[in-house]
Design an enzyme around this catalytic site. Structure first.
Site, mmCIF file in Angstrom:
data_model
loop_
_atom_site.group_PDB
_atom_site.id
_atom_site.type_symbol
_atom_site.label_atom_id
_atom_site.label_comp_id
_atom_site.label_asym_id
_atom_site.label_seq_id
_atom_site.Cartn_x
_atom_site.Cartn_y
_atom_site.Cartn_z
ATOM 1 C CB SER A 181 -1.040 -0.128 1.102
ATOM 2 O OG SER A 181 -0.240 -0.052 2.314
ATOM 3 C CG HIS A 209 -3.827 -0.536 -2.304
ATOM 4 N ND1 HIS A 209 -4.375 0.691 -2.305
ATOM 5 C CD2 HIS A 209 -3.311 -0.902 -1.174
ATOM 6 C CE1 HIS A 209 -4.338 1.190 -0.952
ATOM 7 N NE2 HIS A 209 -3.750 0.190 -0.305
ATOM 8 C CE LYS A 239 -7.663 1.282 0.878
ATOM 9 N NZ LYS A 239 -7.005 0.477 1.735
#
Ligand SMILES: *Cc1c(COP(=O)(O)O)cnc(C)c1O
Length: 386
Positions: A181, A209, A239
């Protein structure tokens, strides 16, 4: 009135300030996105994880409105009582199908999903093997599990193999970020799976991610890892997916075990079902999102080319939308971040304890919602403030 316990706490706050480690919450008005109003200032934001620009997408907003009419606001109870709504259920089925795993379980946050996933797999007699740069939630999960906690140097699979070979624990789990990350690099999934197979360990991969971004949005799993029952896959949904929550996917027996045993799943109220309805729409957008992903990858190339000979920092090796610019000292990173903000560009300085001391950086994240001009503006500004 003060008392010693409060004084110690205030001394601690003063020490953070002196070390340039004090954190502050910025105030967002309106919607999250590449262009946002933060602390009253209109900025181009290079720090959200809304990689595909879905957080305020009209189709998702529309899905929320429609769901609201049928399911109301609150879930009202935990999943095992009466909080498990059909929207939650449908999302789990759709998510599992999309990522190519037999079953999935929806959580309110990625932090909780990691606590649940790791603690359900190993207990006091088990052992967790973890990359040193893993996300804080995975570190906390290992500690909460009560298992032995063994960390290996970032991406050092030779060290990991030595640790696995020396282990006498029966239940073992290798735990790793799939895309790191704060660094943006991708873990060698198949090499980890080889080790997991050789030493009969679970492989737990946190793809916070990569989901939505890599492999047509399906995330960073390889074909072999998709097919392997010892691989447990986590995607966070706040996200790239643009909403909230997280899903853990794996063998149906693993998911059933989580439902029966994982305290962070059992003892909490289900997330509002309308969020699951939004997530179903988000999944459709991700699946059909090649144009967004292509734009995102063009931005990454443009940034890397533009910053190749920058003098004030070094762009770390990364093919993902996380493009960290390594600066070094906390104070320098903070100063650069402030200089960019004066030009209307929001790029936060990331310092210890989030990253190792001496590796303070500007964590640039790109989004499909940025324009070519936004990226060009950042490149120019960085050369100017350097
Ligand atoms: C953001 C993040 C989490 C936590 O997910 P939330 O849904 O924000 O709680 C977990 N793991 C990694 C690697 C993350 O980046």
């Amino acid at each position: 009135m003060t008392f010693p316990a409060l004084t110690r706490l205030q001394d601690g706050l003063a020490a953070l300030k002196a070390g340039h480690l004090e954190r502050r919450r910025r105030l967002l008005d309106g919607t999250q996105g590449a262009h946002a109003t933060i602390d009253g200032q209109r900025v181009v934001s290079f720090c959200s994880n809304d990689y595909l620009g879905l957080a305020a997408d009209p189709a998702l907003v529309q899905a929320a409105h429609a769901a609201l009419e049928t399911c109301g606001v609150g879930a009202g109870a935990a999943h095992l009582i009466t909080g498990h709504h059909r929207f939650h259920h449908e999302f789990e089925l759709a998510f599992a199908r999309f990522v190519g795993k037999p079953a999935a379980l929806l959580f309110s946050t990625g932090y909780m999903a990691n606590l649940a996933g790791v603690t359900a797999l190993v207990g006091r007699h088990g052992e967790v093997f973890a990359d040193k740069l893993n996300h804080a939630s995975l570190v906390d999960a290992a500690q909460l599990s009560g298992a032995s906690f063994t960390r290996y140097r970032h991406a050092d699979l030779a060290q990991l193999e030595g640790q696995l070979a020396a282990s006498r624990a029966q239940d073992k789990v290798i735990v790793s970020d799939l895309v790191f990350s704060m660094d943006g690099d991708i873990v060698p999934v198949d090499a980890l799976l080889d080790l997991a197979e050789r030493y009969d360990a679970w492989l737990y991969l946190d793809d916070a991610h990569g989901f939505g971004v890599l492999n047509g949005g399906r995330g960073g799993l390889t074909e072999r890892a998709r097919a392997s029952d010892r691989v447990i896959y986590l995607a966070t949904l706040g996200k790239a997916a643009g909403v909230a929550g997280a899903a853990v996917a794996g063998h149906a027996g693993v998911i059933e075990w989580l439902i029966q045993k994982a305290r962070p799943y059992i003892y909490t109220t289900a997330s509002p079902p309308l969020l699951a309805a939004c997530l179903l729409e988000s999944l459709r957008q991700i699946e059909a999102g090649d144009t967004r992903r292509e734009r995102l990858h063009r931005h990454v190339a443009q940034l890397r080319e533009g910053l190749a000979n920058l003098t004030c920092g070094t762009l770390m090796e990364s093919a993902t939308p996380i493009q960290p610019l390594l600066i070094g000292a906390n104070a320098d990173a903070v100063r650069l971040s402030q200089a960019l903000l004066q030009r209307g560009l929001l790029v936060p300085a990331i310092r210890t304890p989030t990253v190792p001391a001496g590796t303070a950086r500007l964590r640039i994240t790109l989004s499909a919602a940025h324009s070519t001009e936004d990226v060009a503006q950042l490149v120019e500004a960085l050369h100017a403030v350097a």
